[in-house]
Design an enzyme around this catalytic site. Structure first.
Site, PDB file in Angstrom:
ATOM      1  N   ASP A 197      38.416  43.915   3.883  1.00 30.63           N
ATOM      2  CA  ASP A 197      39.557  44.104   4.766  1.00 30.63           C
ATOM      3  C   ASP A 197      40.230  42.812   5.195  1.00 30.63           C
ATOM      4  O   ASP A 197      41.259  42.866   5.851  1.00 30.63           O
ATOM      5  CB  ASP A 197      39.092  44.858   6.018  1.00 30.63           C
ATOM      6  CG  ASP A 197      38.782  46.312   5.715  1.00 30.63           C
ATOM      7  OD1 ASP A 197      39.683  47.001   5.204  1.00 30.63           O
ATOM      8  OD2 ASP A 197      37.652  46.754   5.981  1.00 30.63           O
ATOM      9  N   GLY A 200      41.340  53.198  13.119  1.00 26.33           N
ATOM     10  CA  GLY A 200      41.063  53.642  11.752  1.00 26.33           C
ATOM     11  C   GLY A 200      41.666  52.752  10.691  1.00 26.33           C
ATOM     12  O   GLY A 200      42.258  51.700  10.999  1.00 26.33           O
ATOM     13  N   ARG A 210      28.344  61.128  13.636  1.00 28.69           N
ATOM     14  CA  ARG A 210      27.977  60.719  12.275  1.00 28.69           C
ATOM     15  C   ARG A 210      26.541  61.134  11.967  1.00 28.69           C
ATOM     16  O   ARG A 210      25.735  61.303  12.868  1.00 28.69           O
ATOM     17  CB  ARG A 210      28.121  59.209  12.126  1.00 28.69           C
ATOM     18  CG  ARG A 210      28.362  58.797  10.666  1.00 28.69           C
ATOM     19  CD  ARG A 210      28.835  57.355  10.570  1.00 28.69           C
ATOM     20  NE  ARG A 210      30.162  57.145  11.175  1.00 28.69           N
ATOM     21  CZ  ARG A 210      30.752  55.946  11.252  1.00 28.69           C
ATOM     22  NH1 ARG A 210      30.141  54.867  10.782  1.00 28.69           N
ATOM     23  NH2 ARG A 210      31.943  55.818  11.790  1.00 28.69           N
ATOM     24  N   ASP A 234      36.004  44.030  15.121  1.00 25.85           N
ATOM     25  CA  ASP A 234      34.590  43.899  14.766  1.00 25.85           C
ATOM     26  C   ASP A 234      34.388  44.273  13.298  1.00 25.85           C
ATOM     27  O   ASP A 234      33.260  44.534  12.860  1.00 25.85           O
ATOM     28  CB  ASP A 234      33.667  44.722  15.680  1.00 25.85           C
ATOM     29  CG  ASP A 234      34.005  46.213  15.695  1.00 25.85           C
ATOM     30  OD1 ASP A 234      34.981  46.620  15.052  1.00 25.85           O
ATOM     31  OD2 ASP A 234      33.276  46.966  16.352  1.00 25.85           O
ATOM     32  N   LYS A 252      36.348  55.647  23.097  1.00 28.30           N
ATOM     33  CA  LYS A 252      37.183  55.383  21.918  1.00 28.30           C
ATOM     34  C   LYS A 252      36.761  56.402  20.872  1.00 28.30           C
ATOM     35  O   LYS A 252      35.609  56.392  20.419  1.00 28.30           O
ATOM     36  CB  LYS A 252      36.930  53.951  21.442  1.00 28.30           C
ATOM     37  CG  LYS A 252      37.812  53.505  20.294  1.00 28.30           C
ATOM     38  CD  LYS A 252      37.583  52.013  19.977  1.00 28.30           C
ATOM     39  CE  LYS A 252      38.213  51.631  18.652  1.00 28.30           C
ATOM     40  NZ  LYS A 252      37.273  51.039  17.694  1.00 28.30           N
ATOM     41  N   TYR A 311      31.246  57.836  17.833  1.00 26.66           N
ATOM     42  CA  TYR A 311      31.542  58.320  16.492  1.00 26.66           C
ATOM     43  C   TYR A 311      30.495  59.332  16.059  1.00 26.66           C
ATOM     44  O   TYR A 311      29.347  58.970  15.821  1.00 26.66           O
ATOM     45  CB  TYR A 311      31.545  57.153  15.503  1.00 26.66           C
ATOM     46  CG  TYR A 311      32.587  56.105  15.803  1.00 26.66           C
ATOM     47  CD1 TYR A 311      33.841  56.455  16.280  1.00 26.66           C
ATOM     48  CD2 TYR A 311      32.324  54.744  15.612  1.00 26.66           C
ATOM     49  CE1 TYR A 311      34.803  55.486  16.561  1.00 26.66           C
ATOM     50  CE2 TYR A 311      33.288  53.779  15.874  1.00 26.66           C
ATOM     51  CZ  TYR A 311      34.513  54.153  16.359  1.00 26.66           C
ATOM     52  OH  TYR A 311      35.459  53.193  16.632  1.00 26.66           O
TER      53      TYR A 311
END
Lengths: 262, 262, 262, 262, 262
Positions: free
Chosen positions: E34, E203, E147, E24, E176, E145
């Protein structure tokens, strides 16, 4: 062709007048400031309503479920807020109309803080509630309290009549508003409310019973339907006695109807 | 294949022109500033609408329920706000289309504050209302008032024509907009509205009846369909007389149609 | 006529008293501060609940799905928040009543942060949950914690009794509230809760077991139904031993009921 | 097993290429800056679309209802905002997919302001729209415009390709994005869009027709499907002539496809 | 009685271990930083998943619709945000569970930003998604996550184990999470996750393949189920080779299970 069979307040009237017993103090202000060992108990209030010949009793859903016994017609107040949070007031629905009806409600109450930044939320929510109440064949009653930064004086003739009128425009079958302090100015609020019936909001306990009875007299002279009273009855040492005094005024006093012409 | 049978404003037209009586002043501005003993009463307004030969009457839901008697076609305004709260305006729906129809509405009115930070909420809400109105076979009428920090002058040619156009784009069958002040600039607003019919928003009472009639003349010359008038009629001492004067302009005056070519 | 068959807390009572095992620490505060190798495991808690003779166990939906084995009645807490975010607390529903029931829940738990800027969201959400729970025939239990800038002291007589009362008004069948510190002041909270049963919220692990048992004694003397305990049991080296000590107090201690008269 | 029968853009393609006529200028920017006596009229645009051989026409719901005549396939843009409000852009749905389909839409358009604080609202709304469009068997087309404080340059290779990719990830069948200025960088956007077809967003009228045709040539060379053009056609004095010039490029120019290997 | 037949992660497991291919990046970070000519193409990723023997592939809805070919089990990530907007993160649902299932999904993925001001929105949305996934008989997988301003270090033992635990409490069948850096501290996260399976979040690409394989070894030793890897595979010049190296660790390495006693 206009619609027929709009619900009325008839369930809560005696010869067109009415005296309601309101009891949402525990939600709105907490049980400590205004309650004592007796009146903290909803069963005590139910008893007063029945024995005092009230035309209706106003409970939040929880009290209706656990204490209402059917002796007087029931109004369920379907929103509320605590007194803890400051700033522009909002008050959200916590009970569906359908559920209120299942608990025996013959009328639905809802508070609108006119002039609050959040008034739109309440207009919208009341709009749905009013429709649902009418679809169930029962009236919708608006507690309309001008409040918030935009409101300098919540008992002026202008603001009280605005409150009354907004109720009428939104389809309330009755409005519960504060007293302006004299029959003449209050009669403008009553006129502004049109076919929506006007109930004076009882307010904090007055110094003497006479003070309160006198206010109610002014309200009735102004053409209002009656009174939704709480603390001035259930904080009274003789609740049935003050109820009797109020009934004399509400059901006997004559209104001085203002003339309207086309 | 394009859809057939889109609702029109025909119910509210006489030979393609129209004069509507609007009465949401009590909600939008309160009953004190603009009302007197007579015009505070919705029955008085209903009477004017019927006797004055209006093509329609505009009520909020509450007035429709309690006062509408079927003598002239009904438009229900389904949103509104008080004049108390300042800042970027929003106005939320307080009556469902379905309920409005059950009360006899033949058209649905909705206010959009173009340029407000909250315009998106109103675009979205109107979008749903428009669809529901059309599914019920009745027109959706947009009151479009440019307002908020982003709007410097709400009667300029640019902003009034923007208002008209947004109405067309959103599917309004008619738009109620302010007059720009002269027929030439207003004709651009009318052209921008395309197949959406344009009604001038009546605005505050003018000094003389002639002033108002003159404005309406300009509006009709610019190609508009007509007028949605409130205060200039029901604040008038002779509402039927001013109504007659307006009708002469609205239904007799010729538009100076601008030419359009492909 | 009032509604019949309102759900009660009977499933979770022994002779009108109750001891519940609560375990939402992992969600509300994370697994590091309060958990060790043993009590981080929900199966260990399930085991304590069953062997310790608890009247119910309180799990979030995820634990209920993966660990609940039916040996004691289940309450699913349907909202929660982490301890990371600061500011006015809000806590949103993450499990539907219908789903909780499908997982075996016999009661629904929900936290309300009374006095938070967002209290209205929680009143509203709890209102829906309460109705749905009752429609499924099971009780709704409100964890009511006064919190936020508006709350100076969350264990004062005034604020704890306000919490209790709001639960009653909103239709909670039981409220979980903090202890005020002495039976006399707590008895006012119990009285304010009326027919809603009162559970003391266990709070952080006390220095000695005696300290905790002594608190619980005060709670029971004040007329409460019991205790919803977490850390003071499952952080204890001998959870079954402290459970036995608590049961002696909860099920044997006499309440000193305050007198109420009409 | 993967799903079959995902809708495609085939309705709007000629040999895999496409030229769409877009016309939401009146909503997004108002009728004054960009419109003249001719192109303010949606019927004029409809005429250009039909006579100019366009593969589709893009209207807001209101124009579709009142002007669409079925001669070219219809895309309804279901959200929009005015140019008046400043700050982080949001654009809310004003037309349901179901209603758009009932008006003859063969494709649904929706604008996403990538990088806006409110992008999440638009991702979510587009997600629903995309599903509904596909359930109706028609494609969803995303106008993706990077905008807001977080976006420094909305035509850089990085940001345009991000826009293209977000469209693909969200299930858009086609994306309408700005040109980066040269075919090489734009080809990366096309590649990033994968199986989502890429349309260049026409933008403001260029100085000369040649300037615009040259941009379109670069777009096609980069592998895009075509162009959604508005002002450069309907502001042109000879809209059919510029349309012809564009068609020559769009349908004859060869793409220089980048090689992809596993 | 507890519910039976809670969905498991079995579809995505080989002997209780798992290696998932996540993709994703194009949504979350854009295609420029990326991606290269090869891995920008979802078909290339699909190919790697199939040939590399992955236990599942993670796509957003758009990629699933246009590229998924059924060779490996599909997880659809149903929310996402761009990397452009700063401040407290929120990520909203853009694909319904029902639609994901229609596209062939055997698992539903959702990101929760624990500690964000908006965590409550995500808890609530995940709560609905989890129920719907389970009603469709498939597992719900939470990307958790930590954050936002409240999170100082998102790989500490405390915060990673909090993330794992919140997943368990909310009913995630797998979480995850990021690696803490060593097996010992990560084993506490695994223990905190209880019956929810733990996947390490891959990561950014490590300097050497050995670095990455070594991380994965620690994860497996800590008792985790496996790995959801993206960039470290599809940015690798030899994706199938690194996949093989990872499989050796994931499916052969022994966990050093921590002892749990009641």
């Amino acid at each position: 062709m206009p619609r027929k069979n709009i619900p009325t307040m008839d369930t809560f009237l005696t010869d067109g007048r009415s005296m309601l017993l309101a009891y949402d103090q525990g939600f709105e202000h907490g049980p400590s400031l205004d309650f004592n060992n007796k009146n903290v108990d909803p069963a005590y209030i139910m008893e007063i309503a029945a024995k005092g010949g009230f035309n209706g009793i106003v409970f939040q859903k929880g009290l209706a479920e656990k204490y209402y016994d059917g002796r007087v017609p029931l109004i369920i107040k379907v929103n509320g807020k605590s007194s803890l949070v400051k700033g522009e007031p909002d008050s959200k629905q916590n009970c569906s109309v359908e559920y209120a009806v299942s608990l025996g409600a013959k009328g639905i109450g809802y508070t609108i803080y006119l002039g609050s930044q959040f008034e739109g939320n309440m207009f919208q929510e009341f709009g749905k509630i009013q429709q649902e109440a009418h679809e169930h064949g029962i009236p919708a009653i608006a507690w309309i309290y001008p409040r918030g930064q935009a409101v300098a004086n919540d008992t002026s003739r202008e603001i009280v009549s605005y409150a009354a009128r907004v109720g009428l425009e939104l389809g309330a079958d009755a409005v519960k508003i504060k007293y302006t302090g004299d029959p003449e100015s209050f009669s403008w609020a009553v006129k502004s409310a049109g076919h929506a019936r006007v109930f004076m909001s009882g307010g904090p306990k007055t110094k003497t019973d006479e003070d309160f009875v006198s206010q109610v007299r002014g309200v009735i002279q102004a053409g209002a339907t009656g009174l939704a009273v709480g603390r001035n009855v259930w904080q009274n040492e003789n609740p049935l006695q003050i109820a009797d005094a109020l009934k004399k005024v509400i059901f006997k006093e004559k209104a001085i109807e203002p003339s309207i012409g086309v």
